[in-house]
Design a protein around this motif. Sequence first.
Motif, PDB file in Angstrom:
ATOM      1  N   ALA A  71      -5.563  -6.384  61.803  1.00  0.00           N
ATOM      2  CA  ALA A  71      -4.980  -5.597  61.050  1.00  0.00           C
ATOM      3  C   ALA A  71      -5.000  -4.115  61.438  1.00  0.00           C
ATOM      4  CB  ALA A  71      -5.496  -5.743  59.529  1.00  0.00           C
ATOM      5  N   HIS A  72      -3.885  -3.398  61.206  1.00  0.00           N
ATOM      6  CA  HIS A  72      -3.812  -2.035  61.462  1.00  0.00           C
ATOM      7  C   HIS A  72      -4.354  -1.285  60.318  1.00  0.00           C
ATOM      8  CE1 HIS A  72      -1.334  -2.184  65.192  1.00  0.00           C
ATOM      9  NE2 HIS A  72      -0.666  -3.361  64.425  1.00  0.00           N
ATOM     10  N   ARG A  73      -5.087  -0.118  60.589  1.00  0.00           N
ATOM     11  CA  ARG A  73      -5.789   0.754  59.653  1.00  0.00           C
ATOM     12  C   ARG A  73      -4.826   1.479  58.813  1.00  0.00           C
ATOM     13  NH1 ARG A  73      -9.019  -2.442  60.867  1.00  0.00           N
ATOM     14  NH2 ARG A  73     -10.555  -2.469  62.057  1.00  0.00           N
ATOM     15  N   THR A  74      -3.436   1.718  59.344  1.00  0.00           N
ATOM     16  CA  THR A  74      -2.611   2.590  58.805  1.00  0.00           C
ATOM     17  C   THR A  74      -1.174   1.938  58.652  1.00  0.00           C
ATOM     18  OG1 THR A  74      -2.056   3.856  60.704  1.00  0.00           O
ATOM     19  CG2 THR A  74      -3.602   4.847  59.310  1.00  0.00           C
ATOM     20  N   SER A  75      -0.169   2.058  57.954  1.00  0.00           N
ATOM     21  CA  SER A  75       1.028   1.699  57.795  1.00  0.00           C
ATOM     22  C   SER A  75       1.941   2.265  58.693  1.00  0.00           C
ATOM     23  CB  SER A  75       1.334   1.340  56.461  1.00  0.00           C
ATOM     24  OG  SER A  75       1.544   2.589  55.934  1.00  0.00           O
ATOM     25  N   ASN A  76       1.695   3.065  59.526  1.00  0.00           N
ATOM     26  CA  ASN A  76       2.846   3.906  60.322  1.00  0.00           C
ATOM     27  C   ASN A  76       3.811   3.162  60.973  1.00  0.00           C
ATOM     28  OD1 ASN A  76       1.106   6.293  59.831  1.00  0.00           O
ATOM     29  ND2 ASN A  76       0.368   6.163  61.957  1.00  0.00           N
ATOM     30  N   MET A  77       3.595   2.061  61.641  1.00  0.00           N
ATOM     31  CA  MET A  77       4.488   1.160  62.271  1.00  0.00           C
ATOM     32  C   MET A  77       5.716   0.404  61.296  1.00  0.00           C
ATOM     33  SD  MET A  77       1.970  -0.747  64.968  1.00  0.00           S
ATOM     34  CE  MET A  77       3.041  -2.037  65.445  1.00  0.00           C
ATOM     35  N   VAL A  78       5.047  -0.085  60.033  1.00  0.00           N
ATOM     36  CA  VAL A  78       5.932  -0.284  58.934  1.00  0.00           C
ATOM     37  C   VAL A  78       6.626   0.604  58.282  1.00  0.00           C
ATOM     38  CG1 VAL A  78       6.062  -1.480  56.828  1.00  0.00           C
ATOM     39  CG2 VAL A  78       4.535  -2.322  58.402  1.00  0.00           C
ATOM     40  N   ASP A  79       5.987   1.820  58.111  1.00  0.00           N
ATOM     41  CA  ASP A  79       6.647   2.961  57.637  1.00  0.00           C
ATOM     42  C   ASP A  79       7.851   3.330  58.542  1.00  0.00           C
ATOM     43  OD1 ASP A  79       4.902   3.146  55.563  1.00  0.00           O
ATOM     44  OD2 ASP A  79       3.572   4.740  56.301  1.00  0.00           O
ATOM     45  N   ARG A  80       7.837   3.542  59.845  1.00  0.00           N
ATOM     46  CA  ARG A  80       8.533   3.898  60.773  1.00  0.00           C
ATOM     47  C   ARG A  80      10.015   2.989  60.707  1.00  0.00           C
ATOM     48  NH1 ARG A  80       4.601   4.776  65.218  1.00  0.00           N
ATOM     49  NH2 ARG A  80       3.880   7.005  64.880  1.00  0.00           N
ATOM     50  N   LEU A  81       9.703   1.672  60.612  1.00  0.00           N
ATOM     51  CA  LEU A  81      10.613   0.717  60.348  1.00  0.00           C
ATOM     52  C   LEU A  81      11.432   0.908  58.911  1.00  0.00           C
ATOM     53  CD1 LEU A  81       9.342  -2.512  61.633  1.00  0.00           C
ATOM     54  CD2 LEU A  81      11.069  -1.240  62.737  1.00  0.00           C
ATOM     55  N   MET A  82      10.624   1.074  57.837  1.00  0.00           N
ATOM     56  CA  MET A  82      11.293   1.425  56.671  1.00  0.00           C
ATOM     57  C   MET A  82      12.210   2.521  56.403  1.00  0.00           C
ATOM     58  SD  MET A  82      10.616  -1.511  55.048  1.00  0.00           S
ATOM     59  CE  MET A  82      11.043  -1.183  53.468  1.00  0.00           C
ATOM     60  N   ASP A  83      11.757   3.722  57.164  1.00  0.00           N
ATOM     61  CA  ASP A  83      12.268   4.885  57.130  1.00  0.00           C
ATOM     62  C   ASP A  83      13.783   4.656  57.662  1.00  0.00           C
ATOM     63  OD1 ASP A  83      10.453   6.382  56.311  1.00  0.00           O
ATOM     64  OD2 ASP A  83       9.709   7.172  58.143  1.00  0.00           O
ATOM     65  N   GLY A  84      13.941   3.922  58.679  1.00  0.00           N
ATOM     66  CA  GLY A  84      15.202   3.538  59.226  1.00  0.00           C
ATOM     67  C   GLY A  84      16.063   2.814  58.314  1.00  0.00           C
TER      68      GLY A  84
END
Length: 166
Positions: A71-84
């Motif tokens: 698991a990743h410690r932060t949700s940065n990768m998901v946040d970037r996809l969700m921003d788009g």
Amino acid sequence: MATQKTKVLFNEIADKSWEVYQAETLASFAQRLRRLKEWGEKLGDSRLKDKLLKLCNKKQFFTYAYQQETAHRTSNMVDRLMDGMDRFIYAARYFHSTNKSAENLIRSYALIHNFSPSCPQTIKKYDGKISPAERLNEFRYHDNWLHNLLIAASRNGYRRIPHKAV
């Protein structure tokens, strides 16, 4: 100005908080979080202190990631996809009429996102693989990204695994 007065404290809190997230194990994370909370309780009365202590009291939400090895410690990768996706939905003026039309809107976004070409740096990084779909599947049907999208969306590219006789 209030933001100028608290800028140094904010940066210090941000640095210390990030050090907590850099912990390799659950035990190390818990200890760092306790130390951060102890440090935060010594701060003078301010909204930043309240926010920091509120963050420290959410330990149970953060420890789950340490129970999952990959698991990743932060949700940065998901946040970037969700921003788009959020920008796409906003440009479409959100959802209209039925759930089916909303589903079709999200599906269309996902198809275009997964099959459209990445930027040149990303293509180079992934050894010439052009799109997220190609990186996942390890192949492409055609050199033209739109042909790949049409083939995959039409299910002509669907590969059925033969059943084994029992």
